[in-house]
Design an enzyme around this catalytic site. Structure first.
Site, PDB file in Angstrom:
ATOM      1  N   TYR A 124       0.806  -4.911  -2.187  1.00 16.03           N
ATOM      2  CA  TYR A 124       0.490  -5.251  -1.195  1.00 16.03           C
ATOM      3  C   TYR A 124       0.308  -6.936  -1.019  1.00 16.03           C
ATOM      4  CZ  TYR A 124      -0.310  -0.485   0.348  1.00 16.03           C
ATOM      5  OH  TYR A 124      -0.421   0.897   0.692  1.00 16.03           O
ATOM      6  N   SER A 125      -0.380  -7.362  -2.181  1.00 15.89           N
ATOM      7  CA  SER A 125      -0.615  -8.729  -2.214  1.00 15.89           C
ATOM      8  C   SER A 125       0.611  -9.553  -2.380  1.00 15.89           C
ATOM      9  CB  SER A 125      -1.477  -8.873  -3.610  1.00 15.89           C
ATOM     10  OG  SER A 125      -0.359  -8.605  -4.775  1.00 15.89           O
ATOM     11  N   PRO A 145      -5.571   0.372  -5.039  1.00 10.14           N
ATOM     12  CA  PRO A 145      -4.835  -0.799  -5.924  1.00 10.14           C
ATOM     13  C   PRO A 145      -3.704  -1.776  -5.140  1.00 10.14           C
ATOM     14  CG  PRO A 145      -4.745   1.059  -7.452  1.00 10.14           C
ATOM     15  CD  PRO A 145      -5.417   1.468  -6.263  1.00 10.14           C
ATOM     16  N   CYS A 146      -4.114  -2.767  -5.126  1.00  8.03           N
ATOM     17  CA  CYS A 146      -3.444  -3.904  -4.071  1.00  8.03           C
ATOM     18  C   CYS A 146      -1.909  -4.535  -4.704  1.00  8.03           C
ATOM     19  CB  CYS A 146      -4.424  -4.789  -3.567  1.00  8.03           C
ATOM     20  SG  CYS A 146      -5.008  -6.049  -5.149  1.00  8.03           S
ATOM     21  N   GLN A 147      -1.500  -4.181  -5.757  1.00 10.85           N
ATOM     22  CA  GLN A 147      -0.515  -4.948  -6.289  1.00 10.85           C
ATOM     23  C   GLN A 147       0.802  -4.854  -5.564  1.00 10.85           C
ATOM     24  OE1 GLN A 147      -2.033  -2.709  -8.061  1.00 10.85           O
ATOM     25  NE2 GLN A 147      -2.393  -3.219 -10.388  1.00 10.85           N
TER      26      GLN A 147
END
Length: 511
Positions: A137-138, A133-135
């Site tokens: 890093y985004s 999941p990228c939350q």
């Protein structure tokens, strides 16, 4: 699983975009060598979508079974009734998705046991795919985190979910892995240190991180830039791992980091992706889908009232656009802006697929398609937003494909928003231009449609789930479970399957 088939372990699977592309790849004999053994996903609606798609893969080669699957898509039978008709396929699909939503980190005992079981039974090659999941890093996620009091990245477990990926690699020891993430991972920092070099180093030596002896290392390759030294692929710039999906036949400017890991004892150097001959536009991708009207979100919805409202708006908007573009006859603009009549908010009536699409993508969308259009339903909008949508769509058409910024909106259309003129929300309303590829489809589409306005002002609405799915290159028979908001989230978080299929061809050559 038959001898020669490739076992796929799909982690953080979402609705299955990466798995769909991988499992759709054919070998030179027309067979499908990649077989998904397990898909791990914790969100309930995405998990249900995954299970439905796993079930479809069990039936797709049998015309009678496929016809029954289409009956479900068309609403003629329920999902439970369909599963009851094919109990073995249903049980296999549920086993593939671990019977229920599961989360790496929370359900490791069960997940790891199933992966070990599959790997012990399977004697052929193995591939691990997925994107943690990228939350964290985004760029959007980091912006939100900055507003949280006492937030520290080093205490945010989401920054380290890639280590769960390493655990599975250490267990399965696949010949190849494919790991995907947002471009923000290239610049993300924890305790002042860039994360990406650390992640690369850990992926090269997973056993060292997981403290498991005998785990081989991996060479990490870019899929778009050839390595100077293929035997020791070190790239000068981390942006070498950034894939721009619009260059590879996806009708969307989606820029993602995708890493290809090859086990150190596999004497293969991967090819790079071959750019498409042309950019696929929004109109090519969705222009054949049935037109729909939007609804009202703050009052009773009525088709006639919608037509009256949009037609009234068209008179105002045509005058505003005429003044903006120095057009002498606003009446000509009114013809472009006035609403289409007798539109519905939801339809399953299928129309023909766009003849202007590249042939391969046309076949990709339409393969085994049902006679109905799936997940094609509009949301409701506030009266004031209908005005802004009409202005934005009209402006985009007249400007040659440029969506208006806040400064381009007339004062009478400005929302009551503190940041409207600050520059921080300059593109709060964004039309997806007909003759360009779309901007990135994100999960934010689930919250409102402001960034995803349909290019046709006479429909005056945001994109449907199916239109967003087309921009993400999901086949037309890919059914998204859950409510509409959950469907939008699933589509926005997915990997474009058509891009994943191209990556699968590279992986197949390596094996």
């Amino acid at each position: 699983m038959n001898q020669g088939e490739i076992l796929v372990i799909d982690l953080f699977a979402g609705p299955g975009g990466l798995g769909e592309g991988i499992s759709s790849c054919k070998d030179d004999n027309g067979n499908f060598p990649f077989q998904i053994g397990v898909s791990v996903e914790k969100e309930a609606s995405a998990h249900k979508t995954l299970t439905t798609r796993a079930f479809y893969r069990k039936l797709k080669d049998n015309p009678d079974s496929l016809a029954d699957y289409h009956k479900y898509l068309e609403g003629k039978i329920s999902r439970s009734d369909l599963f009851d008709v094919y109990p073995q396929a249903a049980e296999e699909a549920k086993l593939e998705t671990l019977q229920a939503p599961r989360a790496l980190g929370d359900d490791n005992e069960l997940i790891h046991a199933r992966i070990k079981q599959l790997c012990e039974k399977h004697k052929g090659p193995k591939v691990v795919i997925g994107g943690p999941p990228c939350q964290a890093y985004s760029l959007a996620g980091r912006s939100r985190n900055a507003g949280i009091k006492d937030y520290k990245a080093e205490n945010d477990t989401r920054n380290f979910l890639y280590k769960e990926y390493l655990e599975v690699i250490s267990i399965a020891q696949p010949e190849v892995f494919v790991m995907e993430n947002v471009r923000g991972i290239l610049s993300a920092k924890v305790a002042g240190e860039l994360m990406f070099p650390k992640i690369l180093a850990d992926l090269r030596e997973p056993g060292k991180v997981t403290d498991k002896p005998g785990v081989k290392g991996y060479r990490i390759y870019s899929l778009v830039e050839p390595a100077t030294d293929p035997s020791d692929p070190i790239y000068k710039d981390s942006r070498a791992f950034l894939i721009k999906a619009e260059n590879y036949g996806v009708p969307q400017a989606r820029h993602r980091v995708i890493l290809l890991g090859i086990r150190e004892d596999i004497d293969r150097v991967p090819n790079v992706l071959k750019p498409a001959d042309e950019i696929v536009t929004v109109e090519q991708a969705i222009g054949d889908l049935p037109p729909l009207r939007s609804g009202f979100s703050k009052r009773k919805d009525d088709a006639f009232e919608w037509e009256v409202e949009v037609e009234s708006n068209s008179k105002l908007i045509s005058r505003l656009l005429a003044a903006k573009f120095n057009i002498e006859k606003p009446a000509d603009l009114f013809l472009m802006l006035k609403p289409q009549k007798a539109l519905k908010r939801k339809t399953s009536t299928k129309s023909g697929i766009s003849s202007s699409l590249p042939e391969e993508l046309k076949r990709w969308y339409s393969n085994n398609a049902a006679s109905a259009v799936l997940n094609h339903e509009t949301r409701g909008h506030m009266d004031s937003d209908l005005l802004r949508y009409a202005f934005s769509a009209g402006y985009t058409e007249l400007s040659g494909g440029t969506s208006p910024k806040a400064r381009d909106f007339p004062e009478e259309l400005a929302p009551n928003h503190d940041n409207w003129k600050s520059g921080s929300h300059a593109d709060r309303f964004r039309t997806q231009a007909a003759d360009k590829c779309a901007t990135t489809v994100t999960s934010h589409i689930s919250k409102d449609g402001h960034y995803f306005i349909h290019y046709d002002p006479s429909q005056c609405r945001s994109l449907t789930v199916r239109e967003a799915a087309r921009l993400q290159t999901f086949p037309d028979n890919y059914f998204f479970e859950g409510n509409r908001t959950q469907q939008y989230v699933q589509v926005g978080n997915a990997v474009p399957p058509y891009l994943a299929k191209q990556i699968a061809k590279i992986v197949l050559k390596c094996l």
